[in-house]
Write an enzyme that holds these catalytic residues in place. Structure first.
Site, PDB file in Angstrom:
ATOM      1  N   CYS A  75       0.766  -1.217  -0.051  1.00 30.32           N
ATOM      2  CA  CYS A  75      -0.003  -0.090  -0.055  1.00 30.32           C
ATOM      3  C   CYS A  75       0.784   1.355  -0.042  1.00 30.32           C
ATOM      4  CB  CYS A  75      -1.012   0.074   1.222  1.00 30.32           C
ATOM      5  SG  CYS A  75      -2.032  -1.297   1.205  1.00 30.32           S
ATOM      6  N   ASN A 326      -2.561  -2.022  -5.494  1.00 24.73           N
ATOM      7  CA  ASN A 326      -2.037  -3.401  -5.604  1.00 24.73           C
ATOM      8  C   ASN A 326      -3.193  -4.500  -5.674  1.00 24.73           C
ATOM      9  OD1 ASN A 326      -1.107  -2.448  -2.366  1.00 24.73           O
ATOM     10  ND2 ASN A 326      -2.522  -4.395  -2.705  1.00 24.73           N
TER      11      ASN A 326
END
Length: 458
Positions: A75, A326
Site C-alpha cells: 500500500c 496493488n
C-alpha cells in the site's frame, strides 16, 4: 465484470485501430481529473467481476488497460509511487513502516513537495483529496495534537492511518483553513467510511460547479482523488450488502494451495508455507465474499459520480482514472491472503481511463504502471499552461495518447518487514503450527517482469 481479453504483447495500434469514438478538447482546454483509487483490489481473482457500473460507466465508455501493474505490491510505497511517479528506491518509501519512510521525515520534508498535486496547484487547478493517503499518515501528528495537510491540496479529507470502515479519524481542511480532526464511530448511516468519502466527493464537485456556473470561459479545472478503503481488510461491507455473496468460494487457480513440487521452486518465504487446510480455506472464502461485498458500494459510487458529472455538463471534459494500489492473493502459493509478492495476483491491477483523448470501449495491451499516473496527470494539467512548473523527475511515463511508452519489461520491488533477526516476530526460526503468512524481514527483492512476443517471465 470487466470484459477483457488476456494477451501478453504490446500493440501500439490498439488506440487508433479499435477506437469507436475519441472526444478531443480544444488546444487551450485542460480537463478536470478524477482519480478513483481502491485499496488491494485484484484483477485476476474476480475483483471486478461483480461491478456492473464499473463496466457500464467506465470500461464501456473508456479504455481498459489489460496489462496494468504496480511497481511494488504494497500500500504505502505504491501510493507514494502514484503520487510522485518514482520507483520506491528513488522516493524513497520502501515499506509500510515509519522506518521505511511511510510518512516518515524524509517523505514529509522532501518527496511530498514534488507530487502531481503540487504541480496541479501551481498550474491553477483546484485540488482535493478524500480518503486513505499513506498508511502512517497523521499518527505522529495527531499524537502531538497537530494535523498536517500535505502540500498541494486546496481541500483535504484524509484518513488517519490505514484503511478502516468504522471507528476512524478524519483530518479536514478547506482552502487553507486550520485543519480539524473528526472522530467517527460505528453508526452505518453516519460513519461508514466509503459512503462518507462519496459524500465528501459530491460536496467538492457540487461546490466546484456552483462556483463556476455562469462563467464557463473562466472555469477553474479541478483535480480530485477519491481513495476508498475497499476492499482492504477488515473487509466490512455496507449493511445492505452483507451476505450478498453467501456460499460463493474464492477462485481455485492452478497455483491455489500449490503442491510442494511447485512451491519448492519459489523464493524463501513461499517455501515456508504449509498446505491450506479446511479451516484456512473457509477463512479464504469468507474474505473473498466480504471483499466483493465492500466493492458493491464502490460500484454504486461510480454510477453516482458519473451520472452527476453528466447532469452538470462536465463529464465530457473530465478524465476519470480507476485503479488500485496493488492486487491480492487468496490462497495462491499457499499464502492465505495479502499481497507483497512478485506474482501476478499481487502486481496486476484494474486500470480504466475514461475522458477526452481516450478511446471508448477499447482494450489496449500496452503496459502501464502505477508510476505512470503522476507524469500523465502532470501532462494533462500543464497542457497549454504558460507559467513555471516544477519538474517532478518521474521514473514513469505518460499514458496520455498518443505518446504511450512502449515497454516490454519493468522493475518490481519490495522490502520485507519483520521483527527480530529471524524475521518471524516472536517465533524463531518460524512460528509454531502451519504458516500461511505473507511477509518476513528477508522477503526483499528486486526483479524484472518481462512481457513481449518472445518472453513472459519474472
Amino acid at each position: 465484470m470487466i470484459r477483457r481479453r488476456w494477451t501478453w504483447i504490446g500493440l501500439a495500434s490498439t488506440y487508433a485501430s479499435t477506437a469507436s469514438v475519441v472526444h478531443v478538447l480544444g488546444a487551450d482546454e485542460r480537463p478536470n481529473i478524477l482519480l478513483l483509487l481502491t485499496d488491494d483490489q485484484d484483477l485476476i481473482l474476480g475483483g471486478t467481476d461483480q461491478m456492473p457500473n464499473l463496466q457500464k460507466y467506465l470500461a464501456d465508455e473508456g479504455t481498459f488497460f489489460s496489462n496494468a501493474f504496480v511497481h511494488t505490491p504494497i500500500c504505502c510505497p505504491s501510493r507514494a509511487s502514484i503520487l510522485t511517479g518514482k520507483y520506491i528506491h528513488n522516493i524513497p518509501v520502501v515499506n509500510n513502516s515509519i522506518s521505511g519512510n511511510c510518512y516518515g521525515d524524509e517523505w514529509i520534508g522532501a518527496a511530498e513537495h514534488r507530487t502531481f498535486a503540487t504541480v496541479a496547484a501551481q498550474a491553477g487547478y483546484l485540488t482535493s483529496y478524500a480518503g486513505k493517503y499513506l498508511n502512517r499518515y497523521g499518527r505522529k501528528w495527531i499524537q502531538k495534537g497537530v494535523a498536517q495537510i500535505p502540500p498541494g491540496w486546496d481541500r483535504w479529507f484524509g484518513l488517519v492511518g490505514n484503511s478502516q470502515y468504522y471507528n476512524y479519524t478524519i483530518v479536514r481542511s478547506d482552502h487553507g483553513a486550520p485543519p480539524t480532526t473528526i472522530r467517527h464511530g460505528d453508526d452505518p448511516a453516519a460513519d461508514y467510511l466509503p459512503d462518507l468519502l462519496l459524500n465528501r466527493t459530491m460536496e467538492v464537485l457540487r461546490s466546484h460547479h456552483s462556483s463556476t456556473a455562469g462563467r464557463p470561459n473562466n472555469r477553474q479545472p479541478f483535480l480530485h482523488v477519491l481513495a476508498w478503503p475497499a476492499p482492504h481488510q477488515p473487509f466490512t461491507p455496507a449493511p445492505q450488502y452483507a451476505g450478498v455473496f453467501a456460499g460463493q468460494t474464492a477462485h481455485r487457480t492452478p497455483n491455489y494451495n500449490a503442491p510442494w513440487t511447485a512451491n519448492r521452486q519459489k523464493h524463501w518465504l513461499v517455501r515456508q508455507m504449509a498446505e491450506i487446510d479446511g479451516a484456512t480455506e473457509e477463512q479464504i472464502d469468507a474474505m473473498y465474499r466480504s471483499r466483493l461485498e465492500t466493492l458493491l458500494s464502490v460500484d454504486d459510487h461510480v454510477r453516482t459520480i458519473v451520472e452527476y458529472l453528466a447532469s452538470a455538463g462536465t463529464l465530457e471534459n473530465t478524465v476519470l482514472v480507476y485503479t488500485s494500489d496493488n492486487g491480492f492473493q487468496l490462497g495462491q502459493h499457499r499464502i492465505k491472503s495479502d499481497k507483497r509478492q512478485l506474482y501476478e495476483h499481487d502486481i496486476r491491477v484494474p486500470f480504466i481511463v475514461r475522458g477526452p483523448g481516450f478511446a471508448k470501449g477499447v482494450t489496449t495491451d500496452e503496459i502501464v504502471l502505477n508510476v505512470d499516473l503522476a507524469p500523465s496527470i502532470v501532462e494533462l494539467v500543464t497542457k497549454g499552461y504558460q507559467g513555471e512548473i516544477q519538474d517532478i523527475a518521474a521514473d514513469g511515463a505518460s499514458f496520455v495518447p498518443p505518446t504511450v511508452k512502449q515497454r516490454k519489461e519493468f522493475l518490481v520491488s519490495y522490502h520485507g518487514e519483520g521483527v527480530g533477526p529471524c524475521g518471524w516476530g516472536k517465533g524463531c526460526p518460524r512460528p509454531p503450527g502451519p504458516v500461511h503468512g505473507a511477509d518476513a524481514w528477508n522477503n526483499t527483492y528486486h526483479c524484472l517482469r518481462t512481457l513481449s512476443r518472445s518472453e513472459n517471465s519474472v
